[in-house]
Design an enzyme around this catalytic site. Structure first.
Site, PDB file in Angstrom:
ATOM      1  N   CYS A 203      90.172  72.240  85.541  1.00 42.94           N
ATOM      2  CA  CYS A 203      91.594  72.569  85.631  1.00 42.94           C
ATOM      3  C   CYS A 203      91.989  72.772  87.091  1.00 42.94           C
ATOM      4  O   CYS A 203      91.176  73.222  87.910  1.00 42.94           O
ATOM      5  CB  CYS A 203      91.898  73.820  84.823  1.00 42.94           C
ATOM      6  N   CYS A 206      91.349  76.075  88.896  1.00 41.77           N
ATOM      7  CA  CYS A 206      89.954  76.515  88.854  1.00 41.77           C
ATOM      8  C   CYS A 206      89.007  75.550  89.554  1.00 41.77           C
ATOM      9  O   CYS A 206      87.792  75.631  89.376  1.00 41.77           O
ATOM     10  CB  CYS A 206      89.514  76.698  87.407  1.00 41.77           C
ATOM     11  N   CYS A 231      82.336  77.026  80.957  1.00 44.33           N
ATOM     12  CA  CYS A 231      83.554  77.399  80.239  1.00 44.33           C
ATOM     13  C   CYS A 231      83.283  77.701  78.772  1.00 44.33           C
ATOM     14  O   CYS A 231      84.160  78.194  78.078  1.00 44.33           O
ATOM     15  CB  CYS A 231      84.589  76.281  80.346  1.00 44.33           C
TER      16      CYS A 231
END
EC number: 1.8.4.10
Length: 266
Positions: A203, A206, A231
């Site tokens: 993302c 991130c 994650c």
């Protein structure tokens, strides 16, 4: 200098690795007819796998997660895959109401506040859509490689997950140089962020570029100091239930993303 120019270095046994990778993909298709999917992150490794699936016309579906927090370059790659290979890519996204609820409760920068909140964000944006992606499927193909991190160093070609699903990692033994050698050799489309020193792309809030000498995944959740930076999609289990086959013989401020980002929608 492109990522190909910078990284493409084939191993001496590259051809043997490629043959084993194809064996794994063919095994996955044969063992799970109609119920296996490539869960592509749209990274370099997954583009190699997508190319192999399309090139060899393997009956394996392609799917990805659009977390609604991806770089524009990453999202654009979905259309490029469909155009280049003439195959559809299933896209799974989190429910907009769930994202809005999370952001309203915890703020748009919750991922920087604690590991718990970052993982909660991943659960909303990644794990819930993954669950829908895997409905009716009992196997998936990933781009995991042992070289990527210490936590992934023991990844096998085939593993049984605790939920009973089979996970394949056909590039488990490949090096980063092998990946880019293949991409250059076959002119595989890839995310242009790789040319900007993003080896691992997640993302937008991130992910950052890495500096020379930094770890491969140093740009992922870089403000977190300890523990495996995952994650939840790929938490490697060394549990007794894991099975393998076809084994080889032998705190900085958040970096500005390269595209505009809204925590809910693009």
């Amino acid at each position: 200098m492109s990522a190909i120019d910078l990284n493409a270095r084939a191993s001496a046994d590259f051809d043997a690795k490629l043959a084993r990778t194809l064996d794994v993909l063919r095994q996955a298709a044969a063992d799970h007819p109609g119920s296996v999917v490539q869960g592509t992150s749209l990274g370099a490794e997954d583009m190699v796998i997508t190319d192999l699936i399309a090139r060899h016309q393997l009956p394996i579906a392609l799917a990805t997660l659009d977390t609604k927090a991806l770089h524009d370059e990453t999202v654009a790659l979905i259309g490029r895959i469909e155009s280049h290979y003439g195959v559809p890519v299933e896209v799974f996204s989190p429910p907009e109401t769930a994202v809005i609820r999370f952001v309203s409760q915890h703020g748009p920068k919750a991922m920087y506040e604690s590991v718990e909140l970052r993982k909660a964000c991943c659960a909303v944006r990644k794990l819930e859509p993954l669950g829908r992606m895997m409905q009716g499927r009992d196997a998936w193909i990933t781009g995991l490689r042992r070289e990527q991190s210490n936590d992934r160093a023991s990844v096998e070609f085939v593993e049984r997950e605790p939920n009973g699903r089979t996970k394949y990692a056909p590039l488990a033994e490949w090096t980063w140089g092998d990946v880019w050698h293949y991409i250059g050799l076959h002119q595989v489309p890839y995310n242009p962020l790789h040319d900007q020193f993003f080896p691992s792309i997640g993302c937008a809030p991130c992910t950052r570029a890495v500096a020379m000498g930094e770890d491969f995944r140093a740009g992922r959740w870089w403000w977190e100091q300890d523990g495996a930076k995952e994650c939840g999609l790929h938490v490697h289990e060394s549990a007794p239930g894991a099975v393998s086959a076809l084994r080889q013989p032998e705190p900085a401020a958040p970096a500005a993303p390269s595209s505009s980002f809204s925590p809910v929608n693009r």
